[in-house]
Design a protein around this motif. Structure first.
Motif, PDB file in Angstrom:
ATOM      1  N   ALA A  40     -57.574  -7.253  19.604  1.00 22.74           N
ATOM      2  CA  ALA A  40     -56.574  -7.633  18.608  1.00 22.74           C
ATOM      3  C   ALA A  40     -55.203  -7.722  19.277  1.00 22.74           C
ATOM      4  N   LYS A  43     -53.359  -4.778  21.190  1.00 24.67           N
ATOM      5  CA  LYS A  43     -54.288  -3.664  21.350  1.00 24.67           C
ATOM      6  C   LYS A  43     -55.208  -3.889  22.550  1.00 24.67           C
ATOM      7  N   SER A  62     -66.724   0.827  13.127  1.00 25.16           N
ATOM      8  CA  SER A  62     -65.861  -0.012  12.292  1.00 25.16           C
ATOM      9  C   SER A  62     -66.566  -1.265  11.778  1.00 25.16           C
ATOM     10  N   LYS A  86     -62.593  -8.312   7.238  1.00 22.96           N
ATOM     11  CA  LYS A  86     -61.344  -7.679   6.844  1.00 22.96           C
ATOM     12  C   LYS A  86     -60.220  -8.183   7.751  1.00 22.96           C
ATOM     13  N   GLU A  88     -58.295  -6.556   9.497  1.00 23.03           N
ATOM     14  CA  GLU A  88     -58.313  -5.793  10.747  1.00 23.03           C
ATOM     15  C   GLU A  88     -59.393  -6.251  11.723  1.00 23.03           C
ATOM     16  N   ASP A  89     -60.247  -7.181  11.298  1.00 21.40           N
ATOM     17  CA  ASP A  89     -61.221  -7.780  12.208  1.00 21.40           C
ATOM     18  C   ASP A  89     -60.610  -8.931  13.013  1.00 21.40           C
ATOM     19  N   THR A  90     -59.385  -9.293  12.687  1.00 16.67           N
ATOM     20  CA  THR A  90     -58.713 -10.363  13.419  1.00 16.67           C
ATOM     21  C   THR A  90     -58.567  -9.992  14.889  1.00 16.67           C
TER      22      THR A  90
END
Length: 116
Positions: A40, A43, A62, A86, A88-90
């Motif tokens: 990500a 990150k 996750s 979601k 946050e899976d980007t």
């Protein structure tokens, strides 16, 4: 040498689905396991899932229950079915191969964006 080419990324709304594909070529007869990792923005790269030569699978907590990894040995393909996505899976998703020799190869990645 192993060459890996990912495809299937794109923009999807939260709750949607995507299927990533990874085409493998080269010295694919000596593969120990194949997997998916993701990175990500801002990150570090993280493990998503892997599948072994005996079709055992393992998933990051996750994505457990939402993602499914599979392979088609006849077509030299690796897949990642991603459901209930979601934001946050980007990430950029990378295909990964670990050979019996210990060498590791990576694809160049495919971008998945989960956004409304």
């Amino acid at each position: 040498q192993v060459q890996l080419v990912e495809s299937g990324g794109g923009l999807v709304q939260p709750g949607g689905s995507l299927r990533l594909s990874c085409a493998a070529s080269g010295s694919i007869f000596s593969i120990n396991r194949m997997g998916w990792y993701r990175q990500a923005p801002g990150k570090e790269r993280e493990f998503v899932a892997f599948i072994t030569s005996s079709d055992s699978t393992n998933y990051a907590d996750s994505v457990k229950g939402r993602f499914t990894i599979s392979r088609d040995n006849a077509k030299n393909m690796l897949y990642l079915q991603m459901n209930s996505l979601k934001p946050e899976d980007t990430a950029v998703y990378y295909c990964n191969v670990l050979l019996v020799s210990g060498f590791v190869y990576w694809g160049k990645g495919t971008l998945v964006t989960v956004s409304s």
